[in-house]
Design a protein around this motif. Structure first.
Motif, PDB file in Angstrom:
ATOM      1  N   SER A  84      11.332   9.003   0.616  1.00 43.94           N
ATOM      2  CA  SER A  84      10.588   9.463   1.791  1.00 43.94           C
ATOM      3  C   SER A  84       9.607   8.441   2.343  1.00 43.94           C
ATOM      4  CB  SER A  84       9.807  10.736   1.442  1.00 43.94           C
ATOM      5  OG  SER A  84       8.775  10.452   0.497  1.00 43.94           O
ATOM      6  N   GLY A  85       9.340   7.378   1.607  1.00 44.76           N
ATOM      7  CA  GLY A  85       8.338   6.418   2.038  1.00 44.76           C
ATOM      8  C   GLY A  85       8.861   5.472   3.096  1.00 44.76           C
ATOM      9  N   PRO A  86       7.963   4.663   3.662  1.00 43.86           N
ATOM     10  CA  PRO A  86       8.389   3.690   4.675  1.00 43.86           C
ATOM     11  C   PRO A  86       9.278   2.620   4.065  1.00 43.86           C
ATOM     12  CG  PRO A  86       6.085   3.349   4.062  1.00 43.86           C
ATOM     13  CD  PRO A  86       6.512   4.622   3.411  1.00 43.86           C
ATOM     14  N   ARG A  87      10.494   2.480   4.593  1.00 44.02           N
ATOM     15  CA  ARG A  87      11.484   1.500   4.166  1.00 44.02           C
ATOM     16  C   ARG A  87      11.636   1.478   2.643  1.00 44.02           C
ATOM     17  NH1 ARG A  87      11.099  -4.227   6.666  1.00 44.02           N
ATOM     18  NH2 ARG A  87      13.155  -4.264   5.691  1.00 44.02           N
ATOM     19  N   ARG A 105       1.563  -0.263   0.313  1.00 42.98           N
ATOM     20  CA  ARG A 105       0.447  -0.754   1.118  1.00 42.98           C
ATOM     21  C   ARG A 105       0.656  -2.214   1.514  1.00 42.98           C
ATOM     22  NH1 ARG A 105      -4.427   1.872   0.983  1.00 42.98           N
ATOM     23  NH2 ARG A 105      -4.947   0.230   2.485  1.00 42.98           N
ATOM     24  N   ASP A 106       1.166  -3.033   0.604  1.00 46.65           N
ATOM     25  CA  ASP A 106       1.440  -4.431   0.946  1.00 46.65           C
ATOM     26  C   ASP A 106       2.466  -4.523   2.066  1.00 46.65           C
ATOM     27  OD1 ASP A 106      -0.343  -5.351  -0.926  1.00 46.65           O
ATOM     28  OD2 ASP A 106       1.160  -5.985  -2.384  1.00 46.65           O
ATOM     29  N   ALA A 107       3.517  -3.705   1.966  1.00 46.20           N
ATOM     30  CA  ALA A 107       4.566  -3.742   2.979  1.00 46.20           C
ATOM     31  C   ALA A 107       4.039  -3.288   4.336  1.00 46.20           C
ATOM     32  CB  ALA A 107       5.731  -2.853   2.540  1.00 46.20           C
ATOM     33  N   LEU A 108       3.238  -2.230   4.336  1.00 47.70           N
ATOM     34  CA  LEU A 108       2.685  -1.737   5.600  1.00 47.70           C
ATOM     35  C   LEU A 108       1.733  -2.759   6.211  1.00 47.70           C
ATOM     36  CD1 LEU A 108       2.026   1.961   4.562  1.00 47.70           C
ATOM     37  CD2 LEU A 108       3.716   1.170   6.241  1.00 47.70           C
ATOM     38  N   ALA A 109       0.900  -3.373   5.383  1.00 47.99           N
ATOM     39  CA  ALA A 109      -0.029  -4.382   5.902  1.00 47.99           C
ATOM     40  C   ALA A 109       0.726  -5.568   6.482  1.00 47.99           C
ATOM     41  CB  ALA A 109      -0.972  -4.839   4.787  1.00 47.99           C
ATOM     42  N   GLY A 110       1.812  -5.945   5.836  1.00 42.84           N
ATOM     43  CA  GLY A 110       2.597  -7.078   6.320  1.00 42.84           C
ATOM     44  C   GLY A 110       3.226  -6.822   7.675  1.00 42.84           C
ATOM     45  N   GLY A 113       1.731  -4.691   9.872  1.00 40.59           N
ATOM     46  CA  GLY A 113       0.664  -4.256  10.756  1.00 40.59           C
ATOM     47  C   GLY A 113       0.663  -2.770  11.037  1.00 40.59           C
ATOM     48  N   GLU A 114       1.207  -1.965  10.142  1.00 46.54           N
ATOM     49  CA  GLU A 114       1.265  -0.524  10.344  1.00 46.54           C
ATOM     50  C   GLU A 114       0.058   0.162   9.716  1.00 46.54           C
ATOM     51  OE1 GLU A 114       4.946   1.449   9.518  1.00 46.54           O
ATOM     52  OE2 GLU A 114       6.125  -0.381   9.870  1.00 46.54           O
ATOM     53  N   ASP A 115      -0.328   1.276  10.301  1.00 46.48           N
ATOM     54  CA  ASP A 115      -1.474   2.045   9.818  1.00 46.48           C
ATOM     55  C   ASP A 115      -1.058   2.849   8.586  1.00 46.48           C
ATOM     56  OD1 ASP A 115      -3.987   3.400   9.727  1.00 46.48           O
ATOM     57  OD2 ASP A 115      -3.025   5.104  10.716  1.00 46.48           O
ATOM     58  N   HIS A 116      -1.647   2.532   7.453  1.00 40.98           N
ATOM     59  CA  HIS A 116      -1.250   3.199   6.210  1.00 40.98           C
ATOM     60  C   HIS A 116      -1.674   4.657   6.184  1.00 40.98           C
ATOM     61  CE1 HIS A 116      -5.382   1.775   5.476  1.00 40.98           C
ATOM     62  NE2 HIS A 116      -5.500   2.832   4.689  1.00 40.98           N
ATOM     63  N   LEU A 117      -2.782   4.974   6.834  1.00 41.92           N
ATOM     64  CA  LEU A 117      -3.286   6.345   6.792  1.00 41.92           C
ATOM     65  C   LEU A 117      -2.269   7.306   7.425  1.00 41.92           C
ATOM     66  CD1 LEU A 117      -7.005   7.166   7.398  1.00 41.92           C
ATOM     67  CD2 LEU A 117      -5.225   8.810   7.941  1.00 41.92           C
ATOM     68  N   THR A 118      -1.701   6.880   8.554  1.00 42.26           N
ATOM     69  CA  THR A 118      -0.703   7.708   9.222  1.00 42.26           C
ATOM     70  C   THR A 118       0.639   7.640   8.509  1.00 42.26           C
ATOM     71  OG1 THR A 118      -1.788   7.343  11.354  1.00 42.26           O
ATOM     72  CG2 THR A 118       0.502   8.102  11.401  1.00 42.26           C
ATOM     73  N   ALA A 119       1.067   6.442   8.148  1.00 42.49           N
ATOM     74  CA  ALA A 119       2.388   6.266   7.538  1.00 42.49           C
ATOM     75  C   ALA A 119       2.520   7.008   6.215  1.00 42.49           C
ATOM     76  CB  ALA A 119       2.666   4.779   7.337  1.00 42.49           C
TER      77      ALA A 119
END
Length: 385
Positions: free
Chosen positions: A375-378, A237-242, A244-250
């Protein structure tokens, strides 16, 4: 990370002073009973245990006296006094029974207790008392919460999440926010003891709830128990917020997340950062955490009924540092399944207690985590953190 090497000294020691308790909680890992066991540690043996805890050195591990109901021991205040005299930061985890009076809490404070923890498992008296098996528990617990704060004791609130109580989380969060607490610890069910007959969340629902708890960290100091993958969720969640990506979709979050999040928004508990988010501590069974039973048996966790020794026969320091069970639990290389392949295995490791309860294998993957390694983002960037 704890400030010291958890291979040498635990962050926290939990002592089950007794299994005696007048409640009949549906999830009780101890399957507590009405009467005390004649093989409990005596007052002097308990003092010797606390001296062993102090022997780990400074800073001394947190020492929590739990049960059953610790107030079923008439020597409870004396035990707190002796632990404090040894330099231990002592806390008590009482049950919501008629013994939980303002005078009793004052006695703990005067003996040197720093904090208490209380269980609030539902938002209403009827649901909470039904979960605890005895009427009146909700009222006694909330009175004790108020009394403890008035007396200057710090209060931690514990909540066990089940399929039947998960939708009460927003209301309980509001109560914690309004009344104030040192910490809100959200327990994720381990099917052991009476808890084998309670319905827990599946892996997708657990992921939804962990993400809701991350959101709630803006306003409420929250931690998880037996959901070590909360550490992964926080990093993601910290990485996605940094970025600006939507965590719900990601992250592919589901209906339970949307529902709980919306109800927290209605109460003004998310979407308005007001405090520094509490980072989850890297402590788990045998890895910064140790549990001692009422008979002196040493376990990595109260939810993991595998003994590593007996404090009546061997020093807790030696058991914690050198026993094959504890050293094995500190070796991520022993993990199997998805936990063994996961890039977050050094950070998380999964719940060994739940893996054992469900499969009988200490090293199996945690069935409450649905994350597929890589499987997660980055994931490669997150793993480096």
């Amino acid at each position: 990370m704890p400030r010291h090497d958890v291979r040498e000294r635990p962050f926290i020691v939990i002592w089950e002073a007794t299994q005696a308790c007048p409640l009949a909680c549906r999830h009780c890992r101890a399957s507590a009973r009405p009467r005390r066991d004649g093989r409990e540690l005596t007052t002097d043996e308990a003092t010797a245990l606390m001296a062993q805890v102090a022997a780990f050195g400074q800073p001394a591990p947190l020492f929590v006296i739990t049960g059953g109901d610790p107030f079923q021991r008439p020597d409870l205040a004396e035990l707190v006094r002796r632990g404090a005299a040894l330099g231990l930061p002592v806390s008590v985890s009482p049950s919501g029974t008629p013994t939980l009076t303002r005078a009793a809490l004052a006695g703990l404070r005067d003996a040197g207790a720093r904090a208490i923890s209380l269980s609030v498992d539902a938002a209403t008296a009827a649901a909470h008392d039904g979960f605890r098996g005895v009427p009146g528990v909700w009222q006694l617990t909330h009175r004790a919460w108020r009394d403890a704060r008035d007396l200057g004791l710090k209060v931690q609130i514990n909540t066990t999440v089940t399929r039947d109580t998960v939708h009460d989380l927003p209301q309980i969060a509001a109560q914690v926010h309004q009344r104030g607490a040192l910490l809100w610890s959200v327990f994720f069910l381990v099917p052991t003891g009476r808890g084998r007959d309670v319905r827990g969340l599946d892996a997708a629902e657990t992921e939804d709830v962990l993400n809701v708890l991350y959101d709630l960290g803006e306003t409420v100091p929250v931690k998880t128990t037996e959901a070590h993958h909360f550490r992964r969720v926080c990093l993601q969640r910290d990485a996605l917020a940094g970025r600006g990506e939507d965590h719900l979709t990601a992250l592919g979050l589901g209906a339970m997340y949307r529902d709980l999040r919306a109800r927290l928004e209605e109460r003004g508990l998310v979407g308005r950062p007001g405090r520094v988010r509490r980072a989850p501590l890297r402590v788990s069974a045998g890895n910064g955490f140790v549990f001692v039973s009422h008979r002196g048996d040493v376990h990595p966790s109260g939810f993991l009924p595998v003994p590593a020794g007996d404090v009546r026969q061997r020093s807790l320091v030696d058991i914690y540092r050198d026993s094959p069970l504890f050293t094995g639990l500190r070796d991520p290389g022993r993990l199997r399944g998805r936990c063994g392949a996961c890039e977050f295995r050094f950070l998380c490791g999964g719940s060994r207690a739940r893996a054992y309860a469900v499969t009988g294998d200490l090293w199996a993957e945690d069935p409450s985590c649905g994350y597929q390694p890589g499987s997660g983002p980055r994931p490669e960037a997150l793993a480096d953190t």
